[in-house]
Design a protein around this motif. Structure first.
Motif, PDB file in Angstrom:
ATOM      1  N   PRO A  50      21.282  43.655  81.477  1.00 23.67           N
ATOM      2  CA  PRO A  50      21.900  43.355  80.355  1.00 23.67           C
ATOM      3  C   PRO A  50      21.084  43.950  79.000  1.00 23.67           C
ATOM      4  N   PHE A  51      19.463  43.277  78.875  1.00 25.45           N
ATOM      5  CA  PHE A  51      19.158  43.052  77.385  1.00 25.45           C
ATOM      6  C   PHE A  51      19.102  44.562  76.719  1.00 25.45           C
ATOM      7  N   THR A  52      18.518  44.414  75.937  1.00 28.98           N
ATOM      8  CA  THR A  52      18.590  45.888  75.050  1.00 28.98           C
ATOM      9  C   THR A  52      16.785  46.675  75.477  1.00 28.98           C
ATOM     10  N   LYS A  53      16.772  47.451  75.356  1.00 25.83           N
ATOM     11  CA  LYS A  53      15.221  47.601  76.396  1.00 25.83           C
ATOM     12  C   LYS A  53      14.239  47.276  74.647  1.00 25.83           C
ATOM     13  N   PRO A  54      13.987  47.346  73.621  1.00 27.71           N
ATOM     14  CA  PRO A  54      13.127  46.528  73.243  1.00 27.71           C
ATOM     15  C   PRO A  54      12.369  45.760  73.319  1.00 27.71           C
ATOM     16  N   PHE A  55      14.178  44.457  73.708  1.00 25.60           N
ATOM     17  CA  PHE A  55      13.395  43.180  74.500  1.00 25.60           C
ATOM     18  C   PHE A  55      13.131  43.069  75.749  1.00 25.60           C
ATOM     19  N   ARG A  56      13.902  43.772  76.596  1.00 24.92           N
ATOM     20  CA  ARG A  56      12.938  44.425  77.828  1.00 24.92           C
ATOM     21  C   ARG A  56      11.428  44.625  78.359  1.00 24.92           C
ATOM     22  N   VAL A  57      11.083  45.472  77.414  1.00 21.22           N
ATOM     23  CA  VAL A  57       9.970  45.704  76.812  1.00 21.22           C
ATOM     24  C   VAL A  57       9.020  44.076  76.228  1.00 21.22           C
ATOM     25  N   HIS A  58       8.976  43.702  75.694  1.00 22.12           N
ATOM     26  CA  HIS A  58       9.456  42.251  75.080  1.00 22.12           C
ATOM     27  C   HIS A  58       9.006  41.535  76.232  1.00 22.12           C
ATOM     28  N   LEU A  59       9.657  41.472  76.932  1.00 17.81           N
ATOM     29  CA  LEU A  59      10.104  40.142  78.209  1.00 17.81           C
ATOM     30  C   LEU A  59       9.122  40.912  79.081  1.00 17.81           C
ATOM     31  N   MET A  60       8.850  41.802  79.023  1.00 23.71           N
ATOM     32  CA  MET A  60       7.623  41.944  79.936  1.00 23.71           C
ATOM     33  C   MET A  60       5.841  42.376  79.575  1.00 23.71           C
ATOM     34  N   GLU A  61       6.227  42.453  78.477  1.00 24.84           N
ATOM     35  CA  GLU A  61       4.353  42.745  78.290  1.00 24.84           C
ATOM     36  C   GLU A  61       3.616  41.348  77.417  1.00 24.84           C
ATOM     37  N   ASN A  62       4.771  40.927  77.242  1.00 20.78           N
ATOM     38  CA  ASN A  62       4.458  38.876  76.697  1.00 20.78           C
ATOM     39  C   ASN A  62       5.087  38.097  77.404  1.00 20.78           C
ATOM     40  N   VAL A  63       5.416  37.858  77.940  1.00 18.60           N
ATOM     41  CA  VAL A  63       6.276  37.513  79.606  1.00 18.60           C
ATOM     42  C   VAL A  63       5.750  37.482  80.445  1.00 18.60           C
ATOM     43  N   PHE A  64       6.391  38.343  81.303  1.00 20.59           N
ATOM     44  CA  PHE A  64       6.712  38.413  82.617  1.00 20.59           C
ATOM     45  C   PHE A  64       4.850  39.403  83.065  1.00 20.59           C
ATOM     46  N   ARG A  65       4.391  39.984  82.707  1.00 18.53           N
ATOM     47  CA  ARG A  65       2.985  40.348  82.973  1.00 18.53           C
ATOM     48  C   ARG A  65       2.114  39.268  83.078  1.00 18.53           C
TER      49      ARG A  65
END
Length: 79
Positions: A50-65
Motif C-alpha cells: 500500500p505504500f508509495t514507491k519512494p517510501f518502499r525504497v526507503h524502507l528497503m534500503e534503510n530498514v529491511f536490508r
C-alpha cells in the motif's frame, strides 16, 4: 566420423560432471532456505504494497536490508 563426434561429446560432458556435482550440492543447501526466503518475500510484498514507491525504497534500503544483513551475519557467525 559419427563415432568420433560421439566420443568427443562424451568426453566433453564427462568433464562437466564435477561442476554439475558441485552445483547439486550447492542447490541442495539453498533448497533448505527456500521456504524462509519465500516467507520473507511474501511478507515484504504484503506489508509494502500500500505504500508509495519512494517510501518502499526507503524502507528497503534503510530498514529491511540492514536488518537482514545484521541478522544473517549473526546466523553465519553462529550467535
Amino acid at each position: 566420423r559419427k563415432l568420433n563426434l560421439a566420443q568427443r561429446l562424451t568426453t566433453a560432458l564427462s568433464s562437466e560432471n564435477q561442476r554439475w556435482a558441485e552445483n547439486v550440492v550447492a542447490l541442495k543447501q539453498k533448497d533448505k532456505l527456500l521456504p524462509g526466503d519465500a516467507l520473507l518475500a511474501s511478507a515484504f510484498v504484503a506489508y509494502m504494497g500500500p505504500f508509495t514507491k519512494p517510501f518502499r525504497v526507503h524502507l528497503m534500503e534503510n530498514v529491511f536490508r540492514p536488518f537482514l544483513e545484521k541478522e544473517f551475519r549473526k546466523i553465519s557467525n553462529g550467535t
